[in-house]
Design an enzyme around this catalytic site. Structure first.
Site, PDB file in Angstrom:
ATOM      1  N   THR A  44      11.614 -31.024  24.162  1.00 21.43           N
ATOM      2  CA  THR A  44      12.856 -30.576  23.528  1.00 21.43           C
ATOM      3  C   THR A  44      13.355 -29.314  24.219  1.00 21.43           C
ATOM      4  O   THR A  44      12.634 -28.309  24.298  1.00 21.43           O
ATOM      5  CB  THR A  44      12.643 -30.305  22.033  1.00 21.43           C
ATOM      6  OG1 THR A  44      12.360 -31.553  21.379  1.00 21.43           O
ATOM      7  CG2 THR A  44      13.879 -29.689  21.404  1.00 21.43           C
ATOM      8  N   LYS A  95      14.893 -34.009  25.604  1.00 19.56           N
ATOM      9  CA  LYS A  95      15.697 -34.131  24.382  1.00 19.56           C
ATOM     10  C   LYS A  95      16.611 -32.916  24.255  1.00 19.56           C
ATOM     11  O   LYS A  95      16.134 -31.779  24.237  1.00 19.56           O
ATOM     12  CB  LYS A  95      14.798 -34.231  23.154  1.00 19.56           C
ATOM     13  CG  LYS A  95      15.558 -34.378  21.846  1.00 19.56           C
ATOM     14  CD  LYS A  95      14.599 -34.571  20.683  1.00 19.56           C
ATOM     15  CE  LYS A  95      15.358 -34.767  19.386  1.00 19.56           C
ATOM     16  NZ  LYS A  95      16.049 -33.536  18.934  1.00 19.56           N
ATOM     17  N   HIS A 136      21.087 -31.941  18.554  1.00 19.74           N
ATOM     18  CA  HIS A 136      20.055 -31.573  17.578  1.00 19.74           C
ATOM     19  C   HIS A 136      20.513 -31.853  16.150  1.00 19.74           C
ATOM     20  O   HIS A 136      20.141 -31.149  15.202  1.00 19.74           O
ATOM     21  CB  HIS A 136      19.648 -30.111  17.728  1.00 19.74           C
ATOM     22  CG  HIS A 136      18.194 -29.860  17.405  1.00 19.74           C
ATOM     23  ND1 HIS A 136      17.194 -30.008  18.339  1.00 19.74           N
ATOM     24  CD2 HIS A 136      17.566 -29.509  16.252  1.00 19.74           C
ATOM     25  CE1 HIS A 136      16.024 -29.726  17.777  1.00 19.74           C
ATOM     26  NE2 HIS A 136      16.219 -29.435  16.507  1.00 19.74           N
ATOM     27  N   ARG A 188      21.937 -29.204  13.716  1.00 18.50           N
ATOM     28  CA  ARG A 188      21.057 -28.286  12.993  1.00 18.50           C
ATOM     29  C   ARG A 188      20.821 -26.966  13.726  1.00 18.50           C
ATOM     30  O   ARG A 188      20.177 -26.069  13.183  1.00 18.50           O
ATOM     31  CB  ARG A 188      19.709 -28.958  12.709  1.00 18.50           C
ATOM     32  CG  ARG A 188      19.814 -30.000  11.617  1.00 18.50           C
ATOM     33  CD  ARG A 188      18.522 -30.786  11.456  1.00 18.50           C
ATOM     34  NE  ARG A 188      17.399 -30.000  10.973  1.00 18.50           N
ATOM     35  CZ  ARG A 188      17.187 -29.668   9.698  1.00 18.50           C
ATOM     36  NH1 ARG A 188      18.062 -30.035   8.769  1.00 18.50           N
ATOM     37  NH2 ARG A 188      16.122 -28.980   9.350  1.00 18.50           N
TER      38      ARG A 188
END
Length: 394
Positions: free
Chosen positions: A160, A257, A281, A284
């Site tokens: 991520t 990601k 995301h 968020r």
């Protein structure tokens, strides 16, 4: 009965709002700022129109898919979710079991209540693993987590990159959630309104960072001390040099990601990254970002067939999965809606939601006149929000 009462993800959301503690629902449902990013994802998906073609018989078409050379029952999956046990204690166990039974990918997040070894026993055929950046001591923790994932047969490693800082989620703050999670008196009183959540808590306990336990000093016993250790070790966004380091260690498919800009996508592919989560995301982190679906076509144009693209953020239905694939994705993953399903129906929720997505996708293909999932990329579409080269250059 579940299909009659809760035929869509939003029906599960409405049920979860009624039966879960307020703080639990706010954690699973809320975003950054004023939730504008969440709304933008939904509105952008809704704006994509698909043109049907008729004149041939289409009995319920298959929706099976291949991702990184592996067969799955559908081009959809469960996205990594940070701390899902706050929303529903024991969430990871139920998500992994449902994904294994349905043969769809399940991406276990590193900040979860089970470790990768336990997840691999539950979901051996469909398990992916997500990591945040643990850069201290030359990535000692992160690289060891990658090796552990490799040892138990994880099929894809997901790094991520879109959480360089922690941002404020106002709905969580207003509901009384503190970081690290702690059952304050306010939350205890809130939890008493939901027997289902209390039962799950009694069975599984307060969510803890199980995967990282072996890296902590033995004298760290409390949740607060564990969280403080993680704050010291984890943070920032992976650099390109660090991604290359993981590429050298990890022998399977490597996925990033958080990609939204095509130039970042091109650079990732040049490093040997095989897959990209095109995502903001889920709205968020910051609510000023483009909708994921609007960034997708430019990324597909930039990387061509050199990478597997997964659309994440805002996916609520099989129609959304079809929209994502028509606009350039190979699959679409969802996170928030799977928490809704747990909140609404408990352990039975994730399996029901997977059925909702798969059945809706199958019906969508038939209605569009597509014989296979792959034909979605060839149908006519109108995508008014897609980012243009001129906008990206500006």
């Amino acid at each position: 009965m579940n299909l009659q009462l809760y035929p869509t993800a939003f029906d599960l959301r409405a049920r979860a709002r009624k039966v879960m503690p307020n703080f639990s629902f706010e954690y699973m449902d809320g975003g950054a700022g004023q939730d504008i990013g969440i709304k933008r994802n939904w509105d952008a998906l809704d704006a994509v129109e698909l043109m049907p073609r008729y004149g041939r018989v289409v009995s319920p078409p298959p929706v099976d898919a291949f991702l990184f050379g592996r067969p799955y029952s559908a081009p959809l999956g469960i996205a990594p979710i940070g701390g899902p046990g706050t929303a529903y204690p024991g969430a990871e166990l139920h998500l992994a079991a449902a994904a294994q039974a349905a043969r769809v990918p399940y991406t276990l997040g590193v900040l979860s209540g089970i470790d990768v070894e336990q997840a691999a026993k539950i979901a051996p055929d469909v398990l992916w693993y997500q990591l945040y950046r643990f850069a201290k001591n030359d990535h000692k923790i992160g690289l060891d987590l990658a090796r552990r994932a490799q040892a138990v047969g994880v099929h894809a490693l997901v790094l991520t990159i879109d959480t360089p800082v922690r941002t404020i989620r106002p709905r969580e703050v207003k509901s009384g959630i503190v970081n690290p999670f702690k059952l304050t008196m306010r939350l205890r009183l809130d939890a008493m309104t939901s027997p289902r959540w209390l039962y799950a808590l009694a069975k599984h306990g307060i969510p803890r960072f199980v995967a990282l336990r072996r890296y902590m000093p033995p004298n760290l016993t409390s949740l607060e001390e564990s969280a403080a250790f993680i704050r010291q070790e984890q943070g920032g966004a992976f650099t390109w040099e660090e991604i290359a380091k993981y590429r050298d260690v990890w022998k399977g498919p490597l996925v990033l990601k958080g990609v939204l800009h095509p130039a970042d996508a091109e650079r990732a592919v040049a490093l040997g990254v095989e897959g990209l989560f095109v995502t903001n995301h889920g709205g968020r982190q910051i609510d000023a970002l483009p909708a994921s679906i609007d960034a997708l076509p430019a990324i597909r144009a930039a990387v061509g067939k050199k990478a597997t693209l997964i659309l994440d953020s805002g996916v609520r239905s099989g129609v959304d999965v079809a929209r994502a694939i028509a606009c350039g994705a190979d699959a679409a993953f969802a996170g928030k809606s799977f928490l809704w399903s747990l909140g609404a129906l408990g352990p039975k929720g994730p399996a029901h939601l997977i059925d909702i997505y798969a059945n809706d996708l199958r019906a969508t293909l038939g209605q569009l006149g597509c014989m296979t999932v792959g034909e979605l990329s060839t149908i006519g579409k109108r995508h008014p929000g897609a980012w243009t080269p001129e906008q990206l250059a500006g």
